[in-house]
Design a protein around this motif. Structure first.
Motif, PDB file in Angstrom:
ATOM      1  N   LYS A  12     -32.747  23.881  47.556  1.00 27.84           N
ATOM      2  CA  LYS A  12     -31.937  24.567  48.564  1.00 27.84           C
ATOM      3  C   LYS A  12     -30.880  23.638  49.131  1.00 27.84           C
ATOM      4  O   LYS A  12     -29.771  24.052  49.444  1.00 27.84           O
ATOM      5  CB  LYS A  12     -32.838  25.077  49.703  1.00 27.84           C
ATOM      6  N   TRP A  15     -28.220  23.516  46.647  1.00 28.04           N
ATOM      7  CA  TRP A  15     -27.455  24.760  46.728  1.00 28.04           C
ATOM      8  C   TRP A  15     -26.440  24.692  47.871  1.00 28.04           C
ATOM      9  O   TRP A  15     -25.264  25.020  47.690  1.00 28.04           O
ATOM     10  CB  TRP A  15     -28.440  25.924  46.927  1.00 28.04           C
ATOM     11  N   GLU A  96     -22.541  18.221  63.741  1.00 27.31           N
ATOM     12  CA  GLU A  96     -23.058  16.880  63.430  1.00 27.31           C
ATOM     13  C   GLU A  96     -22.100  16.116  62.517  1.00 27.31           C
ATOM     14  O   GLU A  96     -21.933  14.913  62.660  1.00 27.31           O
ATOM     15  CB  GLU A  96     -24.455  16.971  62.801  1.00 27.31           C
TER      16      GLU A  96
ATOM     17  N   LEU B  90     -25.744   9.415  59.140  1.00 25.32           N
ATOM     18  CA  LEU B  90     -25.495  10.756  58.585  1.00 25.32           C
ATOM     19  C   LEU B  90     -26.735  11.644  58.662  1.00 25.32           C
ATOM     20  O   LEU B  90     -26.662  12.845  58.411  1.00 25.32           O
ATOM     21  CB  LEU B  90     -25.070  10.647  57.110  1.00 25.32           C
ATOM     22  N   PRO B  92     -28.619  13.145  61.007  1.00 22.61           N
ATOM     23  CA  PRO B  92     -28.620  14.431  61.729  1.00 22.61           C
ATOM     24  C   PRO B  92     -27.806  15.510  61.008  1.00 22.61           C
ATOM     25  O   PRO B  92     -28.222  16.667  60.954  1.00 22.61           O
ATOM     26  CB  PRO B  92     -27.983  14.073  63.085  1.00 22.61           C
ATOM     27  N   ALA B  93     -26.669  15.133  60.450  1.00 23.46           N
ATOM     28  CA  ALA B  93     -25.855  16.116  59.729  1.00 23.46           C
ATOM     29  C   ALA B  93     -26.604  16.627  58.500  1.00 23.46           C
ATOM     30  O   ALA B  93     -26.644  17.834  58.220  1.00 23.46           O
ATOM     31  CB  ALA B  93     -24.515  15.493  59.329  1.00 23.46           C
ATOM     32  N   MET B  94     -27.238  15.700  57.778  1.00 24.08           N
ATOM     33  CA  MET B  94     -28.014  16.075  56.593  1.00 24.08           C
ATOM     34  C   MET B  94     -29.159  17.010  56.979  1.00 24.08           C
ATOM     35  O   MET B  94     -29.440  17.996  56.294  1.00 24.08           O
ATOM     36  CB  MET B  94     -28.621  14.821  55.947  1.00 24.08           C
ATOM     37  N   GLU B  96     -29.349  19.046  59.519  1.00 25.27           N
ATOM     38  CA  GLU B  96     -28.873  20.383  59.886  1.00 25.27           C
ATOM     39  C   GLU B  96     -28.496  21.194  58.651  1.00 25.27           C
ATOM     40  O   GLU B  96     -28.719  22.405  58.589  1.00 25.27           O
ATOM     41  CB  GLU B  96     -27.687  20.290  60.856  1.00 25.27           C
ATOM     42  N   VAL B  97     -27.912  20.524  57.670  1.00 29.60           N
ATOM     43  CA  VAL B  97     -27.586  21.234  56.424  1.00 29.60           C
ATOM     44  C   VAL B  97     -28.877  21.726  55.755  1.00 29.60           C
ATOM     45  O   VAL B  97     -28.964  22.861  55.274  1.00 29.60           O
ATOM     46  CB  VAL B  97     -26.782  20.334  55.453  1.00 29.60           C
ATOM     47  N   GLN B  98     -29.891  20.866  55.787  1.00 31.40           N
ATOM     48  CA  GLN B  98     -31.177  21.255  55.183  1.00 31.40           C
ATOM     49  C   GLN B  98     -31.769  22.480  55.896  1.00 31.40           C
ATOM     50  O   GLN B  98     -32.242  23.422  55.265  1.00 31.40           O
ATOM     51  CB  GLN B  98     -32.156  20.080  55.261  1.00 31.40           C
ATOM     52  N   TRP B 100     -30.259  24.776  57.581  1.00 29.53           N
ATOM     53  CA  TRP B 100     -29.453  25.957  57.265  1.00 29.53           C
ATOM     54  C   TRP B 100     -29.799  26.470  55.867  1.00 29.53           C
ATOM     55  O   TRP B 100     -29.978  27.675  55.657  1.00 29.53           O
ATOM     56  CB  TRP B 100     -27.965  25.602  57.371  1.00 29.53           C
ATOM     57  N   ALA B 101     -29.919  25.542  54.918  1.00 33.64           N
ATOM     58  CA  ALA B 101     -30.248  25.934  53.541  1.00 33.64           C
ATOM     59  C   ALA B 101     -31.628  26.586  53.476  1.00 33.64           C
ATOM     60  O   ALA B 101     -31.823  27.591  52.781  1.00 33.64           O
ATOM     61  CB  ALA B 101     -30.184  24.708  52.626  1.00 33.64           C
ATOM     62  N   ASP B 102     -32.591  26.026  54.214  1.00 34.18           N
ATOM     63  CA  ASP B 102     -33.943  26.589  54.209  1.00 34.18           C
ATOM     64  C   ASP B 102     -33.922  28.031  54.706  1.00 34.18           C
ATOM     65  O   ASP B 102     -34.659  28.877  54.221  1.00 34.18           O
ATOM     66  CB  ASP B 102     -34.875  25.769  55.119  1.00 34.18           C
TER      67      ASP B 102
END
Lengths: 108, 108
Positions: A12, A15, A96, B90, B92-94, B96-98, B100-102
């Motif tokens: 994910k 993705w 972020e 980086l 926290p940004a990573m 948050e992306v995770q 969102w993807a989940d």
């Protein structure tokens, strides 16, 4: 982070980065975070993007379910692009990235 | 978000997305967040990336100040890639992306 160092990374995550990692995509989402815009307004917010590329990316984002297009039957017809709920929930990630950039970017 | 809808987007944000938006870059950073790795280990964590592309991206990330390479003078020589402070911030940004993807990824 997961403690299992050698586990393959979550697909994910891959993705999301494949989707968001295309040139301009992050900036287009950010431009729409404070409300729907016409393409002309988005072009003003993102220096250097061409109209052709902007519409290409908007189409991809629409296909992914992040952006939705609304057509207002006025004369002339007005078309606005806005974020879906999926798109709006990108805000924490966008924030972020912005914080990180503010801290580390040495360009002006 | 800034209330001024038509202001050009911060060039730092553009810088960050140009840097992080290249294919695989986000995944490589994520792979290194829990500690330095040899390139062989990174290859195991990221399905489908080629060794050539991995080394290309590692070189770019090193040039940007996000990744640092450490050479251990053993036999055979051991080379590890790790994140600098710039790279580690980086996370926290990573994350948050995770998240969102989940929530949104419908691929398995």
């Amino acid at each position: 982070m997961n403690a299992d160092d050698s586990a393959p990374l979550c697909s994910k995550f891959q993705w999301a980065f494949t989707l968001l990692g295309r040139p301009w995509t992050g900036m287009i989402v950010r431009a729409l975070l404070n409300g729907p815009k016409r393409s002309k307004e988005i072009l003003q917010m993102i220096p250097n993007i061409s109209s052709r590329v902007l519409h290409q990316r908007l189409g991809e984002l629409e296909g992914a379910g992040i952006v939705e297009r609304t057509i207002y039957e006025e004369k002339p017809v007005r078309i606005e692009y806005g974020l879906t709920e999926m798109g709006r929930t990108l805000e924490p990630a966008m924030d972020e990235v912005q914080k990180w950039a503010d801290r580390w970017c040495t360009e002006n």
